[in-house]
Design a protein around this motif. Structure first.
Motif, mmCIF file in Angstrom:
data_model
loop_
_atom_site.group_PDB
_atom_site.id
_atom_site.type_symbol
_atom_site.label_atom_id
_atom_site.label_comp_id
_atom_site.label_asym_id
_atom_site.label_seq_id
_atom_site.Cartn_x
_atom_site.Cartn_y
_atom_site.Cartn_z
ATOM 1 N N SER A 358 -18.638 28.427 -6.162
ATOM 2 C CA SER A 358 -17.576 28.569 -7.155
ATOM 3 C C SER A 358 -16.204 28.488 -6.503
ATOM 4 O O SER A 358 -15.304 27.789 -6.988
ATOM 5 N N LYS A 359 -16.036 29.174 -5.385
ATOM 6 C CA LYS A 359 -14.747 29.180 -4.698
ATOM 7 C C LYS A 359 -14.418 27.812 -4.109
ATOM 8 O O LYS A 359 -13.282 27.325 -4.193
ATOM 9 N N GLN A 360 -15.427 27.168 -3.538
ATOM 10 C CA GLN A 360 -15.190 25.897 -2.863
ATOM 11 C C GLN A 360 -14.817 24.785 -3.841
ATOM 12 O O GLN A 360 -13.934 23.973 -3.562
ATOM 13 N N TYR A 361 -15.469 24.750 -5.000
ATOM 14 C CA TYR A 361 -15.271 23.624 -5.900
ATOM 15 C C TYR A 361 -14.306 23.892 -7.054
ATOM 16 O O TYR A 361 -13.825 22.953 -7.686
ATOM 17 N N SER A 362 -14.033 25.165 -7.352
ATOM 18 C CA SER A 362 -13.090 25.454 -8.431
ATOM 19 C C SER A 362 -11.864 26.222 -7.962
ATOM 20 O O SER A 362 -10.917 26.419 -8.724
ATOM 21 N N GLY A 363 -11.899 26.667 -6.701
ATOM 22 C CA GLY A 363 -10.775 27.416 -6.162
ATOM 23 C C GLY A 363 -10.727 28.865 -6.612
ATOM 24 O O GLY A 363 -9.768 29.580 -6.319
ATOM 25 N N THR A 364 -11.749 29.333 -7.332
ATOM 26 C CA THR A 364 -11.799 30.707 -7.818
ATOM 27 C C THR A 364 -13.233 31.200 -7.810
ATOM 28 O O THR A 364 -14.169 30.411 -7.906
ATOM 29 N N TYR A 365 -13.386 32.517 -7.692
ATOM 30 C CA TYR A 365 -14.719 33.114 -7.743
ATOM 31 C C TYR A 365 -15.175 33.371 -9.176
ATOM 32 O O TYR A 365 -16.306 33.829 -9.395
ATOM 33 N N LEU A 366 -14.316 33.098 -10.164
ATOM 34 C CA LEU A 366 -14.611 33.421 -11.555
ATOM 35 C C LEU A 366 -15.952 32.875 -12.012
ATOM 36 O O LEU A 366 -16.754 33.581 -12.626
ATOM 37 N N TRP A 367 -16.211 31.590 -11.725
ATOM 38 C CA TRP A 367 -17.420 30.965 -12.259
ATOM 39 C C TRP A 367 -18.675 31.485 -11.585
ATOM 40 O O TRP A 367 -19.773 31.418 -12.160
ATOM 41 N N GLY A 368 -18.548 32.039 -10.399
ATOM 42 C CA GLY A 368 -19.685 32.725 -9.790
ATOM 43 C C GLY A 368 -20.051 33.973 -10.577
ATOM 44 O O GLY A 368 -21.221 34.218 -10.885
#
Length: 419
Positions: A358-368
């Motif tokens: 999530s962090k690598q591809y969206s720049g945020t941990y939100l989607w994790g």
């Protein structure tokens, strides 16, 4: 207080305590790499992908080792199985102290840490084996509160790593595991609730039943979320909020302690209210708090409070689910618990990877966080459908223990009659 004394008199409290201590030390050692992750990452200059792999391997390894240990316990006894495992843990920690210097060594160490993660099903079955069905939830909750070892690990390991070096912490762990071994030898007694004459297929019957897999999926949310987030949070706090490595461990401890403490409450309330009812409230709470946590990533205070709520629910859910296990498999609880613990814990290995992706591809941990929440809601829907049959066969309405024998239902019928 009188009711708790009645509970203790209903079983064998020294075995209960020995099982708790064994599980607590095992949990502490299992998550050592997660607790020391900021130190290991800086020392070995690990990439984000390498860090995720390092955090996942002990969880996966511990999950895969749970069922074999539970099966061994069904044949040689749970107390002897715990002593075998703790001896292997001591050897594994000595390997870490003397031989772990590179990333490849660290991956091998992750597999060895999994030995400690295998303790779950045997610990709970041993500790609760002397107690009657109406107290199983509380007994398992008390032993399961050994999850507090994860809180101890993230609190104690970082200062030790800072003072003596992270490899030395493995050496301390090798010495520490001797304490629960001594207590187990001196105080624990093998419970009488094991069918020594059952066939191999009867021992592993839970592998072929829908209920076993349903419980495993639910446990993948409750315990998988607990252990996966516990391993990941020191790195999350360190990266997201730029706190010190020791402070990251202290903040993680707050959440992990809530999860361990509320496991007792989850088992206790499930004995009275029913495991299914308790799990329904738990999973809704987990899903909501995870989404809010992802949306509050700019506030350290809000994140910490929401994680404490989430972990409290996860801990209660772990206790609630294992109130149901001995009701469903009364004569093979160690094997069933280990199988459910094995498959459920695999969910924990997915958490660090989901957060990292999530962090690598969206720049945020939100989607994790959102992904974990969605999986929780799916497991809730599955449970609500299946509980209709559960309450017609082996449990009372809401998931409480039956006061009268259930009507035979499939593979459960033999066990119900034998009771």
């Amino acid at each position: 207080m009188d009711s708790f004394k009645t509970f203790l008199k209903a079983g064998h409290s020294p075995t209960l305590f020995a099982s708790f201590l064994y599980f607590a030390f095992s949990c502490c050692i299992w998550v050592l790499n997660g607790a020391m992750a900021p130190f290991i990452t800086d020392d070995l200059q690990l990439t984000a992908a390498q860090k995720g792999l390092m955090l996942s391997i002990p969880i996966f390894a511990g999950a895969f080792m749970r069922f074999p240990l539970g099966l061994l316990a069904q044949y040689i006894g749970r107390k002897p199985a715990t002593l075998v495992e703790m001896g292997l843990i001591a050897v594994a920690m000595l390997f870490g102290y003397f031989f772990v210097h590179t990333f490849n060594d660290l991956l091998a160490m992750g597999i060895l840490l999994g030995i400690a993660g295998a303790s779950f099903g045997v610990a709970l079955s041993l500790g609760s084996g002397w107690f009657p069905p109406r107290y199983k939830g509380l007994a398992m909750g008390l032993v399961g509160a050994g999850n507090v070892g994860t809180a101890v690990s993230v609190l104690v390991a970082p200062p030790l790593a800072q003072a003596y070096g992270w490899q030395t912490v493995y050496g301390f762990a090798a010495i520490a595991i001797c304490l629960p071994m001594i207590v187990m030898i001196m105080f624990a007694k093998e419970p009488p609730d094991r069918d020594a004459h059952a066939s191999f297929r009867e021992h592993i019957a839970c592998l072929f039943e829908k209920d076993g897999w349903a419980f495993s999926i639910i446990y993948g949310v409750t315990f998988g979320g607990f252990i996966g987030l516990t391993s990941f949070l020191p790195s999350y706090y360190y990266d997201q909020f730029h706190v010190s490595k020791v402070e990251a461990g202290q903040l993680t401890m707050l959440a992990a302690f809530m999860g361990a403490a509320l496991r007792i409450f989850g088992g206790w309330i499930s004995d009275r209210w029913g495991g299914v009812n308790t799990l329904t409230v738990v999973i809704v709470t987990v899903a909501i708090s995870l989404v809010l946590c992802g949306l509050s990533s700019n506030s350290l205070t809000a994140t910490t409070l929401l994680l404490m709520v989430c972990f409290a629910a996860l801990g209660a859910g772990n206790g609630a689910l294992f109130q149901l296990v001995p009701l469903r498999w009364p004569l093979s609880t160690a094997v069933a618990g280990s199988m459910i613990g094995e498959i459920g814990a695999l969910g924990g290995g997915l958490v660090p990877n989901a957060m990292g992706i999530s962090k690598q591809y969206s720049g945020t941990y939100l989607w994790g966080f959102v992904t974990i929440a969605v999986l929780a809601v799916i497991s809730l829907g599955m449970m609500r459908v299946m509980q209709v049959r559960w309450t017609r066969t082996w449990a009372e309405k809401g998931g409480r223990a039956r006061t009268t024998p259930a009507a035979p239902a499939g593979s459960y019928g033999k066990q119900a009659v034998s009771r």
